[in-house]
Design a protein around this motif. Structure first.
Motif, PDB file in Angstrom:
ATOM      1  N   VAL A 152      27.473  35.471  20.491  1.00  0.00           N
ATOM      2  CA  VAL A 152      28.677  35.076  21.222  1.00  0.00           C
ATOM      3  C   VAL A 152      28.283  34.830  22.676  1.00  0.00           C
ATOM      4  N   ASP A 153      27.637  33.724  22.919  1.00  0.00           N
ATOM      5  CA  ASP A 153      27.156  33.442  24.274  1.00  0.00           C
ATOM      6  C   ASP A 153      26.552  32.041  24.266  1.00  0.00           C
ATOM      7  N   GLY A 154      25.994  31.650  25.413  1.00  0.00           N
ATOM      8  CA  GLY A 154      25.240  30.422  25.494  1.00  0.00           C
ATOM      9  C   GLY A 154      26.077  29.158  25.459  1.00  0.00           C
ATOM     10  N   ALA A 155      25.459  28.087  24.947  1.00  0.00           N
ATOM     11  CA  ALA A 155      26.090  26.771  24.947  1.00  0.00           C
ATOM     12  C   ALA A 155      27.391  26.758  24.151  1.00  0.00           C
ATOM     13  N   ALA A 156      27.432  27.504  23.038  1.00  0.00           N
ATOM     14  CA  ALA A 156      28.635  27.521  22.211  1.00  0.00           C
ATOM     15  C   ALA A 156      29.827  28.063  22.979  1.00  0.00           C
ATOM     16  N   LEU A 157      29.591  29.084  23.804  1.00  0.00           N
ATOM     17  CA  LEU A 157      30.687  29.671  24.574  1.00  0.00           C
ATOM     18  C   LEU A 157      31.219  28.681  25.601  1.00  0.00           C
ATOM     19  N   HIS A 158      30.339  27.880  26.205  1.00  0.00           N
ATOM     20  CA  HIS A 158      30.788  26.876  27.169  1.00  0.00           C
ATOM     21  C   HIS A 158      31.535  25.741  26.471  1.00  0.00           C
ATOM     22  N   LEU A 159      31.126  25.400  25.259  1.00  0.00           N
ATOM     23  CA  LEU A 159      31.885  24.406  24.500  1.00  0.00           C
ATOM     24  C   LEU A 159      33.291  24.911  24.216  1.00  0.00           C
ATOM     25  N   LEU A 160      33.393  26.195  23.917  1.00  0.00           N
ATOM     26  CA  LEU A 160      34.698  26.794  23.651  1.00  0.00           C
ATOM     27  C   LEU A 160      35.582  26.760  24.887  1.00  0.00           C
ATOM     28  N   LEU A 161      35.044  27.227  26.026  1.00  0.00           N
ATOM     29  CA  LEU A 161      35.864  27.365  27.230  1.00  0.00           C
ATOM     30  C   LEU A 161      36.139  26.027  27.900  1.00  0.00           C
ATOM     31  N   LEU A 162      35.132  25.176  27.983  1.00  0.00           N
ATOM     32  CA  LEU A 162      35.305  23.892  28.667  1.00  0.00           C
ATOM     33  C   LEU A 162      35.895  22.824  27.742  1.00  0.00           C
ATOM     34  N   GLY A 163      35.456  22.812  26.498  1.00  0.00           N
ATOM     35  CA  GLY A 163      35.958  21.800  25.579  1.00  0.00           C
ATOM     36  C   GLY A 163      37.320  22.134  25.016  1.00  0.00           C
ATOM     37  N   PHE A 164      37.476  23.333  24.485  1.00  0.00           N
ATOM     38  CA  PHE A 164      38.736  23.719  23.847  1.00  0.00           C
ATOM     39  C   PHE A 164      39.785  24.179  24.856  1.00  0.00           C
ATOM     40  N   VAL A 165      39.460  25.182  25.665  1.00  0.00           N
ATOM     41  CA  VAL A 165      40.468  25.786  26.541  1.00  0.00           C
ATOM     42  C   VAL A 165      40.946  24.789  27.598  1.00  0.00           C
ATOM     43  N   PHE A 166      40.028  24.053  28.220  1.00  0.00           N
ATOM     44  CA  PHE A 166      40.470  23.111  29.248  1.00  0.00           C
ATOM     45  C   PHE A 166      41.207  21.914  28.649  1.00  0.00           C
ATOM     46  N   ALA A 167      40.909  21.555  27.419  1.00  0.00           N
ATOM     47  CA  ALA A 167      41.713  20.513  26.760  1.00  0.00           C
ATOM     48  C   ALA A 167      43.142  21.009  26.578  1.00  0.00           C
ATOM     49  N   MET A 168      43.297  22.301  26.271  1.00  0.00           N
ATOM     50  CA  MET A 168      44.642  22.875  26.169  1.00  0.00           C
ATOM     51  C   MET A 168      45.346  22.838  27.525  1.00  0.00           C
ATOM     52  N   VAL A 169      44.590  23.118  28.597  1.00  0.00           N
ATOM     53  CA  VAL A 169      45.169  23.063  29.949  1.00  0.00           C
ATOM     54  C   VAL A 169      45.611  21.643  30.275  1.00  0.00           C
ATOM     55  N   PHE A 170      44.737  20.675  30.018  1.00  0.00           N
ATOM     56  CA  PHE A 170      45.072  19.284  30.294  1.00  0.00           C
ATOM     57  C   PHE A 170      46.317  18.851  29.511  1.00  0.00           C
ATOM     58  N   GLY A 171      46.440  19.330  28.279  1.00  0.00           N
ATOM     59  CA  GLY A 171      47.558  18.916  27.447  1.00  0.00           C
ATOM     60  C   GLY A 171      48.863  19.617  27.772  1.00  0.00           C
TER      61      GLY A 171
END
Length: 377
Positions: A282-301
């Motif tokens: 639970v770390d590394g590139a996958a965690l950044h994909l989760l936070l930047l890709g998923f969470v910020f897409a939710m913020v934008f939407g």
């Protein structure tokens, strides 16, 4: 239509049209400013950590901001915003987002670690209390229970960090965001007739989050990773299949914008889960994909929907609001290529791309809200 996609009618949210007390308004403004400061510090600290810029004194790009980067983003930015939305809706507990924002401010200004952690523990307890208050004064529901579980995982993650259980803290903090989003989206599907197995599957997906936290706290890192990323993959597939957003992608205006953002976010959540299952941590590139890709897409939407509730103004639609979604996607692809090939220059460029996407969207929403304010006058 946008209201139907991202913010359904809730029986536990009173109307925001009643006149707020001056003290309540001041508290909300202060919390919003603390959230903005957390965003600046979180982005600045992230740019330092990724090697895009050097350490810049003791400010938002200083060593403390870099060290507390993830905590400032999750507990400071998102903790403050989620608690603020909850407090404004209930007209109760305005101190909760203030505590979350104050903790982030203490962290990136270099205060001793007990100070921000204590503030976040207080904020976590306060957010749990707000959800319990909503259930008692309005109505208990399954989606409210899921959001309550999210608040509890935030508190549990912060407590785990205080005792040095880093993996458990990461699961707890990220679980806070995922369960909050899952609860909000699950609320929408109440308007749809779902097959029984879909409802059962959703409960199973949600249950994997506390399991992942328990495994991480017990030191079973691989088991925690499988449970956590399994939950992420399951939620992504469930939302892509049953959420309303994928059915509204042809809509115009903010409705179409929200639909596209959510679809992209669900896709990134699935990609993050696949990467995490390969990494088995639970770390590394996958965690950044989760936070930047998923969470910020939710913020934008969701921003075009949440802003009217907080400010009383509905931002006027701008077609430029979708550009940050594309910019974030391009920068995440660059980040993946950099992580795979070990290219420092591409990694730094990806970091600037992340920052540019967030800054562009913030500027777009401020401009859209300003235009709405002028029209209202």
């Amino acid at each position: 239509m946008a209201h139907e996609i991202a913010a359904p009618r809730r029986t536990d949210r009173p109307s925001t049209r009643r006149t707020a007390k001056p003290l309540h308004v001041a508290a909300a403004v202060a919390a919003a400013l603390l959230a903005a400061a957390s965003l600046v510090a979180g982005v600045g600290g992230g740019l330092v950590r990724i090697g895009a810029i050097g350490v810049q004194g003791a400010g938002p790009a200083g060593p403390a901001a870099a060290a507390w980067h993830g905590a400032v983003m999750v507990c400071g930015l998102f903790g403050t915003l989620i608690a603020l939305e909850r407090a404004v809706a209930l007209r109760h507990g305005r101190w909760v987002p203030l505590a979350a924002g104050a903790g982030a401010l203490a962290a990136w200004l270099g205060a001793p670690p007990p100070a921000p952690l204590a503030a976040w523990v207080v904020a976590g307890v306060g957010l749990v209390a707000l959800y319990v208050h909503a259930g008692h004064t309005r109505a208990w529901s399954f989606h409210l229970a899921v959001e309550l579980a999210g608040a509890a995982t935030w508190l549990a993650g912060t407590l785990a960090w205080t005792v040095g259980a880093r993996d458990a803290a990461l699961v707890g903090w990220c679980g806070f965001l995922m369960l909050t989003i899952a609860g909000e989206r699950r609320e929408l599907t109440q308007m749809l007739r779902l097959p029984r197995w879909a409802s059962v599957a959703f409960v199973g997906i949600v249950a994997l989050v506390p399991l992942a936290f328990a495994l991480a706290a017990a030191g079973a890192a691989v088991g925690a990773a499988w449970a956590w990323w399994g939950a992420c993959a399951g939620l992504a597939l469930w939302l892509l299949r049953f959420d309303i957003a994928p059915r509204q992608w042809r809509a115009g205006g903010w409705a179409g914008h929200t639909a596209w953002c959510l679809i992209a976010g669900y896709a990134w959540l699935l990609v993050a889960a696949a990467a995490g299952l390969v990494q088995q941590r639970v770390d590394g590139a996958a965690l950044h994909l989760l936070l930047l890709g998923f969470v910020f897409a939710m913020v934008f939407g969701h921003a075009p929907i949440i802003l009217p509730a907080l400010t009383g103004l509905r931002p006027r639609y701008s077609r430029w609001a979708r550009l940050p979604l594309l910019l974030m996607a391009a920068s995440l692809v660059a980040r993946l290529l950099a992580e795979t090939g070990g290219e420092t220059g591409l990694r730094a460029a990806a970091g600037w791309g992340h920052a540019a996407a967030i800054a562009w969207f913030a500027a777009t929403m401020l401009h859209a809200t300003w235009r709405a304010r002028g029209a209202a006058r």
